[in-house]
Design a protein around this motif. Structure first.
Motif, PDB file in Angstrom:
ATOM      1  N   PRO A 168       9.405 -16.312   6.768  1.00 40.54           N
ATOM      2  CA  PRO A 168       9.726 -15.104   6.004  1.00 40.54           C
ATOM      3  C   PRO A 168       9.336 -13.830   6.749  1.00 40.54           C
ATOM      4  N   VAL A 169       9.923 -12.735   6.327  1.00 47.11           N
ATOM      5  CA  VAL A 169       9.575 -11.404   6.830  1.00 47.11           C
ATOM      6  C   VAL A 169       9.138 -10.587   5.619  1.00 47.11           C
ATOM      7  N   ILE A 170       8.036  -9.854   5.764  1.00 44.31           N
ATOM      8  CA  ILE A 170       7.463  -9.118   4.632  1.00 44.31           C
ATOM      9  C   ILE A 170       7.542  -7.615   4.889  1.00 44.31           C
ATOM     10  N   LEU A 171       8.100  -6.889   3.922  1.00 43.00           N
ATOM     11  CA  LEU A 171       8.118  -5.431   3.948  1.00 43.00           C
ATOM     12  C   LEU A 171       7.156  -4.943   2.876  1.00 43.00           C
ATOM     13  N   GLY A 172       6.127  -4.216   3.272  1.00 38.86           N
ATOM     14  CA  GLY A 172       5.127  -3.754   2.318  1.00 38.86           C
ATOM     15  C   GLY A 172       4.897  -2.263   2.411  1.00 38.86           C
ATOM     16  N   ALA A 173       4.395  -1.687   1.336  1.00 39.11           N
ATOM     17  CA  ALA A 173       4.064  -0.258   1.310  1.00 39.11           C
ATOM     18  C   ALA A 173       2.958  -0.030   0.287  1.00 39.11           C
ATOM     19  N   SER A 174       1.971   0.768   0.666  1.00 42.73           N
ATOM     20  CA  SER A 174       0.857   1.070  -0.238  1.00 42.73           C
ATOM     21  C   SER A 174       0.223   2.388   0.171  1.00 42.73           C
ATOM     22  N   ARG A 175      -0.569   2.943  -0.739  1.00 40.30           N
ATOM     23  CA  ARG A 175      -1.291   4.181  -0.436  1.00 40.30           C
ATOM     24  C   ARG A 175      -2.710   3.843  -0.013  1.00 40.30           C
ATOM     25  N   ARG A 176      -3.145   4.513   1.067  1.00 40.91           N
ATOM     26  CA  ARG A 176      -4.519   4.368   1.533  1.00 40.91           C
ATOM     27  C   ARG A 176      -5.071   5.760   1.813  1.00 40.91           C
ATOM     28  N   ALA A 177      -5.963   6.215   0.934  1.00 41.53           N
ATOM     29  CA  ALA A 177      -6.564   7.547   1.067  1.00 41.53           C
ATOM     30  C   ALA A 177      -5.462   8.610   1.133  1.00 41.53           C
ATOM     31  N   ASP A 178      -5.385   9.344   2.250  1.00 43.00           N
ATOM     32  CA  ASP A 178      -4.419  10.428   2.368  1.00 43.00           C
ATOM     33  C   ASP A 178      -3.166  10.013   3.130  1.00 43.00           C
ATOM     34  N   ARG A 179      -2.879   8.730   3.165  1.00 44.77           N
ATOM     35  CA  ARG A 179      -1.698   8.225   3.877  1.00 44.77           C
ATOM     36  C   ARG A 179      -0.920   7.245   2.997  1.00 44.77           C
ATOM     37  N   VAL A 180       0.346   7.095   3.315  1.00 41.49           N
ATOM     38  CA  VAL A 180       1.131   5.968   2.817  1.00 41.49           C
ATOM     39  C   VAL A 180       1.357   5.054   4.006  1.00 41.49           C
ATOM     40  N   VAL A 181       1.031   3.797   3.833  1.00 42.13           N
ATOM     41  CA  VAL A 181       1.097   2.844   4.935  1.00 42.13           C
ATOM     42  C   VAL A 181       2.214   1.832   4.678  1.00 42.13           C
ATOM     43  N   LEU A 182       3.118   1.719   5.635  1.00 44.85           N
ATOM     44  CA  LEU A 182       4.183   0.718   5.597  1.00 44.85           C
ATOM     45  C   LEU A 182       3.824  -0.385   6.572  1.00 44.85           C
ATOM     46  N   GLN A 225       2.973 -11.432  13.545  1.00 44.57           N
ATOM     47  CA  GLN A 225       2.815 -10.088  14.073  1.00 44.57           C
ATOM     48  C   GLN A 225       3.047  -9.083  12.953  1.00 44.57           C
ATOM     49  N   ILE A 226       2.292  -8.007  12.965  1.00 45.08           N
ATOM     50  CA  ILE A 226       2.437  -6.985  11.932  1.00 45.08           C
ATOM     51  C   ILE A 226       2.529  -5.601  12.576  1.00 45.08           C
ATOM     52  N   VAL A 227       3.569  -4.869  12.189  1.00 46.88           N
ATOM     53  CA  VAL A 227       3.747  -3.491  12.632  1.00 46.88           C
ATOM     54  C   VAL A 227       3.365  -2.594  11.458  1.00 46.88           C
ATOM     55  N   THR A 228       2.398  -1.708  11.675  1.00 42.67           N
ATOM     56  CA  THR A 228       1.893  -0.840  10.618  1.00 42.67           C
ATOM     57  C   THR A 228       2.245   0.611  10.934  1.00 42.67           C
ATOM     58  N   ILE A 229       2.815   1.292   9.947  1.00 50.37           N
ATOM     59  CA  ILE A 229       3.212   2.689  10.106  1.00 50.37           C
ATOM     60  C   ILE A 229       2.470   3.519   9.063  1.00 50.37           C
ATOM     61  N   ALA A 230       1.711   4.507   9.507  1.00 48.24           N
ATOM     62  CA  ALA A 230       0.958   5.382   8.596  1.00 48.24           C
ATOM     63  C   ALA A 230       1.583   6.781   8.598  1.00 48.24           C
ATOM     64  N   LEU A 231       1.943   7.267   7.422  1.00 47.57           N
ATOM     65  CA  LEU A 231       2.568   8.569   7.282  1.00 47.57           C
ATOM     66  C   LEU A 231       1.701   9.491   6.435  1.00 47.57           C
ATOM     67  N   HIS A 232       1.699  10.784   6.767  1.00 47.59           N
ATOM     68  CA  HIS A 232       0.931  11.763   6.000  1.00 47.59           C
ATOM     69  C   HIS A 232       1.604  12.012   4.645  1.00 47.59           C
ATOM     70  N   LEU A 233       0.789  12.311   3.663  1.00 47.56           N
ATOM     71  CA  LEU A 233       1.315  12.683   2.358  1.00 47.56           C
ATOM     72  C   LEU A 233       1.900  14.095   2.427  1.00 47.56           C
TER      73      LEU A 233
END
Length: 235
Positions: A168-182, A225-233
């Motif tokens: 399987p391939v997993i697409l996730g998204a959550s908030r961590r402090a002042d970022r949204v992490v994909l 393998q996991i690719v993590t993308i952190a974006l500013h709010l």
């Protein structure tokens, strides 16, 4: 004396800044060399493959279905080269600051649905391999919608294409402090044993970095393998 001390501190600060810039340029140069070496190998392999198929077509009289096989293989090589050249040109434009980046408040949920909807309901009857773990009520992020869509579409497509059929391939998204992490988790994002994908990797990173985001790639203990993308709010 105070003036001499201040001058010494200023010179020390300037030297440290120059050393930092030198280190950054060195890292950038190493990355560019990796991309160029990858391009040379991949273009060379494609040209060699095209030559083999052409020689088969011009030197041997074969049944029509075999001709179709060689023509189909040649078409795939040509398409691959076109994609590679397109990615390389876009990467160079990003490096030169010639791509317009529209940073604006972006609601991620519609974007995540858009890039995953067709993968959750395959039209060819194949089993669904994509899993979504998206936190509800994500806050808007500061991002460029077109660039984000390109990154997520590419990563999901690569994860599904190059991972085993049952993985399987997993697409996730959550908030961590002042970022949204994909995060996109897959068995692999490139052909097994083939590391000549520096162009695509750097392009993905640059698409995120020009949005003032951060991207990291990690190998998990379970082999995924996991690719993590952190974006500013968005403020």
């Amino acid at each position: 004396m105070p003036q001499a001390h201040a001058a010494t501190q200023s010179q020390s600060s300037t030297l440290q800044q120059l050393q930092l810039e030198s280190e950054q340029l060195s890292k950038h140069l190493v990355a560019q060399k990796a991309v160029i070496a990858s391009l040379e190998r991949r273009v060379g392999r494609s040209l060699e493959a095209l030559d083999v198929h052409l020689q088969s077509l011009v030197s041997v009289r074969q049944a029509v279905p075999v001709w179709y096989h060689h023509l189909y293989a040649m078409q795939n090589e040509v398409n691959s080269l076109c994609d590679l050249i397109s990615d390389t040109m876009l990467l160079q434009k990003l490096e030169a600051g010639k791509v317009e980046v529209k940073l604006e408040p972006l609601t991620l949920e519609p974007l995540l649905v858009g890039v995953s909807r067709h993968l959750l309901d395959p039209k060819d009857g194949s089993p669904t391999r994509l899993m979504c773990e998206i936190e509800a009520a994500l806050p808007p992020t500061l991002a460029d919608q077109e660039l984000m869509e390109a990154v997520l579409t590419d990563l999901l497509a690569r994860g599904l294409k190059y991972s085993d059929a049952a993985s399987p391939v997993i697409l996730g998204a959550s908030r961590r402090a002042d970022r949204v992490v994909l995060h996109i988790t897959a068995q692999r994002f490139a052909p097994i044993g083939n590391r000549d994908f520096a162009t695509e990797i750097v392009l993905c990173c640059r698409r995120i970095e020009v949005q003032r985001g951060e991207v990291t790639c990690q190998q998990r203990a379970d082999g995924l393998q996991i690719v993590t993308i952190a974006l500013h709010l968005a403020s």
